[in-house]
Design an enzyme around this catalytic site. Structure first.
Site, mmCIF file in Angstrom:
data_model
loop_
_atom_site.group_PDB
_atom_site.id
_atom_site.type_symbol
_atom_site.label_atom_id
_atom_site.label_comp_id
_atom_site.label_asym_id
_atom_site.label_seq_id
_atom_site.Cartn_x
_atom_site.Cartn_y
_atom_site.Cartn_z
ATOM 1 N N HIS A 305 -18.865 59.904 -49.619
ATOM 2 C CA HIS A 305 -17.986 58.856 -49.125
ATOM 3 C C HIS A 305 -16.842 59.505 -48.364
ATOM 4 C CE1 HIS A 305 -15.514 55.257 -49.032
ATOM 5 N NE2 HIS A 305 -16.631 54.605 -49.290
ATOM 6 N N ASP A 362 -23.647 52.047 -52.984
ATOM 7 C CA ASP A 362 -25.008 51.701 -52.577
ATOM 8 C C ASP A 362 -26.087 52.344 -53.431
ATOM 9 O OD1 ASP A 362 -24.369 50.040 -50.404
ATOM 10 O OD2 ASP A 362 -23.780 51.804 -49.270
#
Ligand code: ACO
Length: 428
Positions: A305, A362
């Site tokens: 991320h 996700d």
């Protein structure tokens, strides 16, 4: 006393004000840099650039903190609903009972689409990706509601409710279109999530009744996706909105940005990766090795991320929920075991540890949605339904900011210097 940073270039020095956010983060204000020094900054992918001030969402990526309007995501996940959280994000405070009831009533009133929408949907090929239809149809709302351009407070409330509500109907219709199934009208007796599942899965002769577990899990998924400050799609909504494009056009652009596999599309890519491992294409170990090989161009989907360098708090909540919901639904999914194995391997692998790459939201959301019977091509669409309140909140905040200007980055030109036009006969 205002703090300042000093920048010296050749014989000139400038003092740049340092501004402080409410959680103590510091930023150098460079708005006068070009005017006073003739310099601009270069920050591709905006890793060091604050594009705005915002009071909506706070993230501390080092500590794994996510708060909407000050409220920790863990508390909202436990006590709130997606719709209450949507109100919180858009209007800045938790709603009173009367406010929430009024919002819910508006959502119910706005759930149906104009009948002409059916013709639009019928124009798409049956195999059209639902994200393409979603983006196009949200933009199409501007044709039916041109008043979305200049909004006073009451009109904004109406348009926000319209969009939060209709995105779910459009999403369900996109799915029905992709299967060539009849469209199912919203049922005013059902609440937000149950109504969406009804429009997705009912048949004209057979009403689908979602279980409590599935409704709660989808509510949680939507809530966890509701905002994430200046991510790719939200920044897109702000850039488009800065040209004073209307709310629907701006959010339709957000859907397009979300679609990519490095952003919201990652939830689909994760499932495809886990399925490939399951089918025996590659072992978990080989998948990891491929992700570490820079030449492969492959990344471990659902990992890493831009902001979180410790853990993604949403992934922690979702992992727990996946364990619980799969148990409640009696689903024994081998993909969950593969996901757990991949996570275990990656978290003890120096490549991932050194780069602080952890599972993101996700990684587990796809497994959870699969267990709920949601088809893979709808995963990113559901992310978009969840993110809608965040996009709306940012659009609103931006339009309320005094002195809002059109977003217009600069560049460092690296092309040819001035070149004289060559007649065709002289070209090599
Ligand atoms: N697999 C393998 N290597 C990775 C991964 C990954 N998933 N993610 C990052 N890296 C590597 C980068 O190649 C880079 O290596 P280097 O230092 O040797 O050059 C290093 O880790 C640091 O990368 P970052 O600068 O942190 O990555 P960036 O901020 O540019 O990208 C992104 C973040 C797009 C999320 C990236 O991690 C990625 O592609 N992940 C997979 C896709 C994904 O899951 N996306 C969903 C994100 S969450 C969301 O949008 C909802």
């Amino acid at each position: 006393m205002t703090r300042a940073a000093k920048l010296t270039f050749e014989d000139k020095t400038i003092e740049l004000p340092v501004i402080e956010g409410s959680e103590g983060e510091l930023a150098v204000d460079i708005t006068q840099l070009r005017a006073e020094m003739g310099l601009i900054t270069l920050d591709p992918a905006f890793g060091n650039t604050g594009a705005c001030t915002s009071a909506i969402t706070y993230i501390d990526g080092e500590k794994g903190i996510l708060r909407y309007r000050g409220y920790p995501i863990e508390q909202l996940a436990e006590h709130s609903s997606f719709i209450e959280t949507a109100w919180l994000l858009i209007f800045g405070k938790l709603p009173t009972r009367a406010e929430l009831d009024r919002f819910s009533a508006q959502l119910t009133a706005h759930a149906p689409l104009h009948e002409s929408f059916k013709h639009h949907f019928e124009g798409f090929p049956v195999n059209a990706p639902p994200m393409a239809m979603l983006s196009a149809m949200i933009n199409t709302l501007s044709c039916f509601h041109p008043e979305a351009q200049d909004l006073d407070e009451a009109a904004f409330f109406e348009e926000a409710a319209r969009l939060v509500s209709k995105v779910r109907t459009i999403a369900a219709y996109s799915y029905r279109r992709s299967l060539g199934l009849p469209f199912i009208y919203p049922d005013p007796k059902l609440r937000y999530v149950a109504n969406f599942l009804h429009m997705m899965f009912s048949m004209p002769y057979d009403q689908h009744v979602a279980t409590r577990e599935v409704i709660e899990a989808l509510n949680l998924i939507l809530l966890l996706h509701a905002d994430h400050e200046q991510n790719c799609s939200t920044s897109t909504v702000r850039v488009v909105g800065s040209s004073r494009a209307n709310l629907f056009a701006s959010c339709a652009a957000g859907v397009s940005a979300l679609w990519g596999p490095l952003h919201g599309g990652a939830n689909v890519a994760v499932l495809e990766m886990l399925e490939a491992i399951h089918k025996g294409g590659m072992s978990a170990e080989q998948t990891l090795a491929l992700a570490k090989d820079k030449k492969s161009g492959f990344k471990l989907m659902g990992f890493g991320h831009r902001v979180y360098k410790n853990f993604d708090p949403r992934a922690v909540i979702l992992k727990r929920s996946a364990d619980k919901v799969l148990g409640q639904l009696g689903v024994n999914d081998p993909l969950l075991d593969i996901a757990r194995r991949l996570e275990e391997l990656a978290l003890s692998d120096s490549y991932f540890v050194e780069r602080m790459l952890y599972p993101n939201v996700d990684f587990y959301s796809g497994i959870l949605m699969r267990a709920m019977g949601i088809p893979t091509n709808m995963f990113t669409v559901i992310f978009a339904i969840g993110r809608m309140p965040g996009w709306i909140a940012h659009w609103k905040e931006q339009h309320e900011t005094e002195g809002m200007r059109i977003a217009r980055p600069r560049q460092i030109y690296t092309g040819p210097r001035e070149t004289n036009y060559l007649p065709m006969a002289e070209r090599k």
